[in-house]
Design a protein around this motif. Structure first.
Motif: not given
Length: 721
Positions: A619-637
């Motif tokens: 869930y992107p709105e959950r802090e732990a999940d957000f931090k993990y998703l943000y590390k590999y999200s193709p658009y953001h990396n």
């Protein structure tokens, strides 16, 4: 019954036809290593705070629907203009196009369904844009056309989707898919006359179509009608099960089951073979975690009764004998087992008895035909079909033509025969008729394809991933090729979906030119059961990327290819995979082909079916999940200052599974970044969706473009065959 992932893609993807540009020779074509003149893309000022981290989203406006927003439509047109001009320079494009056309031009049959002595099946003569539905009155009789969707639209992009004959074979439910959307319009056909009845049901998506035993109507699942302009982007919620009585308007349909207190629940309804029970399987995401509700159809006063209330395990109904149900489940069995349950008991769960215990292989599905249980297992990503008596006693296996993938074994529980399909990397899909009593399988429809399977090597090897896990990989190529060779590495790695051996004309065109095909069975898939899936999802998702990177490194270490000859491909969740590993290891690949990918991992759940995917992504709105998703999200990396491989991203304007805004935003950021002079382009199809229903001519054009692009950057010398 096992539900297909709501992100899974078929083997053949698709795209829009491009102009037939004049063929350039290798000697005269531009090297195109100078930067392309990309369209100017407006950068917005959207910045959001996520748990104290400021995240910029300058291309948020590209999420808008291309049908509704002129600025987005103009951007799409400008990007396609650049892409078309670049593709026109590629040596081999016309050669691939012609060869693909030849290879796809063979007769193809779908699995027959027998009802009321009639045999219903799909058929394509070869180059028809859409398969045609036929019916035979005997198993080997002459077929007659029931539905030909090729006449439904000028561009061939309107497809026949699901179809189900009634129990007596006199009527047929069928659904229409227009332009690749997941939405369906459901109609009824009179089989004898071939005429479509007045009945019409709309706003159907992710639904079974199940006839009442007496043919009076059918059960289906639908969503509320979306608001104006939101048909292709609004999240899909509040699905409910309805019954449609033949000869009535949809407005009169009776709601059977809904969960307004749980708007994210989805419901899939089926009718047991005896017609006595309606089985409603409820899920919230893509995991095989189901609640089960039954309705006694023999009692007009009965109400739906939930017998498995918690979304904790898989419970897939296989069949029944009265109130005794046979279920496939992973409860206390990560690789699956078959149990029985008395659904009429006061406490059905207390009556569960194990029938077929868990084995070392992974149970993929089961059916009841001819008084037998057929259970399909995966053994190192290859099919094995086992037979059992209804008391669970082992009754041998179904001999298959070789190492590959078998599917089918459907039919009525008391039927004496069934059909199955078999395919492998070097075996075109063949349909077999199977006699349950004798165990004899005979070919019912065997295709004649313009290639010699004896000229190809198919091998399976195991390589070691970063954390020491052994991962299987299939490697296929023509015999006698010189290695290292241009290589296409494919992966998916998600949603418990196994990637299995299957014949593909499009891949054959690549291998004919001396290319290697490698298919890695990454964690996150369903090859080895729940543990394999769990090891590649949520906060374990990096394992999938590590597995794919390790596959590439193994191919190089084994001398199969070099990093200058290696292209990577994946679609949907596989598009995410390709985008992520390209960011993480841009030095490892010569070319990347991310198709209809999930590229923005912070907003995937805001559109259409994206909300289902939290089971795999979090869930992107959950802090732990957000931090993990943000590390590999193709658009953001995407990392400026690094030399990226050549990239051609692919999407389609009517993709309402993974909305095209994912790829639009990813492409804009690629083109803005300082990542080298190789092309970083996007191919945007029109009148197409996530994959299903795409016409043959669009498949040919898309793969000609993809293979020509990959050939250019892997050094493949393309010659006429």
């Amino acid at each position: 019954m096992r539900r297909l992932s709501l992100l899974a893609l078929p083997l053949l993807f698709v795209t829009a036809p491009q102009p037939a540009f004049a063929q350039s020779s290798p000697e005269t074509s531009s090297d195109m290593t100078a930067p392309l003149d990309y369209p100017e893309t407006r950068r917005g000022d959207v910045v959001e705070d996520h748990f104290g981290i400021k995240v910029a989203d300058p291309y948020r406006w590209l999420e808008n629907d291309v049908r509704e927003d002129k600025e987005v439509a103009d951007w799409v047109a400008a990007e396609n203009k650049v892409t078309d001009a670049y593709l026109a320079t590629l040596p081999g494009r016309d050669i691939f196009r012609k060869r693909l056309r030849d290879l796809i031009d063979y007769e193809r049959f779908g699995l027959p369904v027998e009802k009321g002595g009639h045999y219903f099946y799909s058929h394509n003569t070869g180059l028809q844009n859409q398969a045609v539905l036929f019916v035979r009155d005997t198993i080997d009789g002459k077929g007659r056309v029931l539905i030909d969707p090729n006449s439904w639209s000028k561009d061939g992009a309107t497809a026949l989707a699901e179809w189900v004959p009634s129990e007596d074979g006199t009527k047929l439910i069928y659904s229409i898919q227009d332009g690749g959307t997941d939405w369906r319009t459901v109609r009824i056909l009179d089989v004898a006359t071939g005429k479509t009845l007045d009945d019409k049901v709309e706003w159907v998506k992710f639904s079974a179509l199940a006839w009442a035993k007496d043919g009076s109507g059918f059960y289906y699942s639908r969503f509320p009608e979306p608001a104006e302009g939101e048909k292709f982007q609004a999240t899909n919620e509040n699905q409910a099960v309805y019954f449609h009585k033949l000869g009535t308007e949809q407005a009169a349909d009776r709601q059977i089951y809904a969960t307004p207190d749980h708007p994210k629940y989805g419901h899939y309804a089926s009718v047991t073979n005896d017609g006595d029970w309606l089985v409603i399987t409820t899920t919230e995401g893509t995991d095989n975690r189901y609640a089960v509700t039954v309705l006694d159809l023999t009692d007009p006063n009965a109400k739906p009764r939930t017998i498995i209330p918690k979304l904790e395990n898989e419970w897939s109904a296989v069949g029944n004998r009265g109130s005794q149900f046979f279920f496939e489940t992973n409860k206390d069995a990560p690789r699956g087992r078959i149990v029985t349950m008395d659904v009429a008991a006061a406490d059905p769960i207390a009556t569960v008895k194990e029938l077929v215990p868990q084995s070392d292989a992974t149970l993929q599905g089961a059916s009841m035909v001819g008084g037998k249980l057929f259970a399909s297992y995966l053994v190192d990503a290859k099919t094995e079909v086992r037979r059992y008596a209804l008391d669970g006693a082992a009754d041998g296996t179904v001999p298959l033509p070789g190492i590959g993938t078998a599917s089918g074994f459907g039919g009525d529980q008391d039927q004496k025969d069934t059909f199955f399909a078999f395919t492998s990397f070097a075996t075109p899909t063949t349909i077999y008729h199977y006699d349950v009593a004798s165990g004899e399988a005979t070919p019912w429809a065997k295709p004649d394809v313009d290639f010699d399977p004896d000229q190809y090597d198919v091998a399976q090897r195991f390589y070691t991933s970063k954390d020491g896990t052994r991962v299987p990989m299939f490697i296929v190529h023509k015999k006698g090729i010189t290695k290292p060779a241009p290589t296409l590495l494919y992966g998916y790695g998600g949603f418990n979906v196994p990637v299995l051996p299957a014949f593909s004309s499009t891949r054959l065109a690549w291998m004919e030119q001396g290319g290697v095909l490698a298919v890695a069975n990454l964690r996150g898939g369903g090859e080895y059961g729940k543990a394999w899936h769990d090891a590649g999802r949520l906060h374990n998702k990096q394992n999938v990327f590590d597995d794919f990177i390790a596959a590439a490194e193994d191919l190089i270490a084994q001398g199969v290819t070099t990093r200058d000859q290696l292209a990577i491909q994946g679609g949907s969740n596989g598009g995410l995979l390709v985008g992520a590993v390209t960011n993480q290891r841009p030095d490892l690949f010569a070319a990347a082909l991310p198709e209809v990918g999930v590229m923005d991992m912070l907003r995937f759940d805001k559109f259409t079916a994206g909300r289902y995917w939290v089971d795999d992504y979090g869930y992107p709105e959950r802090e732990a999940d957000f931090k993990y998703l943000y590390k590999y999200s193709p658009y953001h990396n995407i990392h400026s200052g690094e030399n990226y491989p050549a990239i051609m991203a692919l999407t389609a304007d009517t993709d309402d599974r993974v909305v095209p805004g994912h790829t639009f935003k990813y492409t804009a950021r690629l083109q803005h970044a300082d990542i080298g002079d190789k092309p970083h382009i996007v191919r945007i199809e029109t009148r197409a969706g996530h994959g299903s229903g795409k016409p043959t001519d669009k498949i040919i054009e898309e793969y000609a473009d993809m293979w020509a692009f990959a050939a250019k950057w892997t050094g493949m010398k393309v010659t006429a065959q």
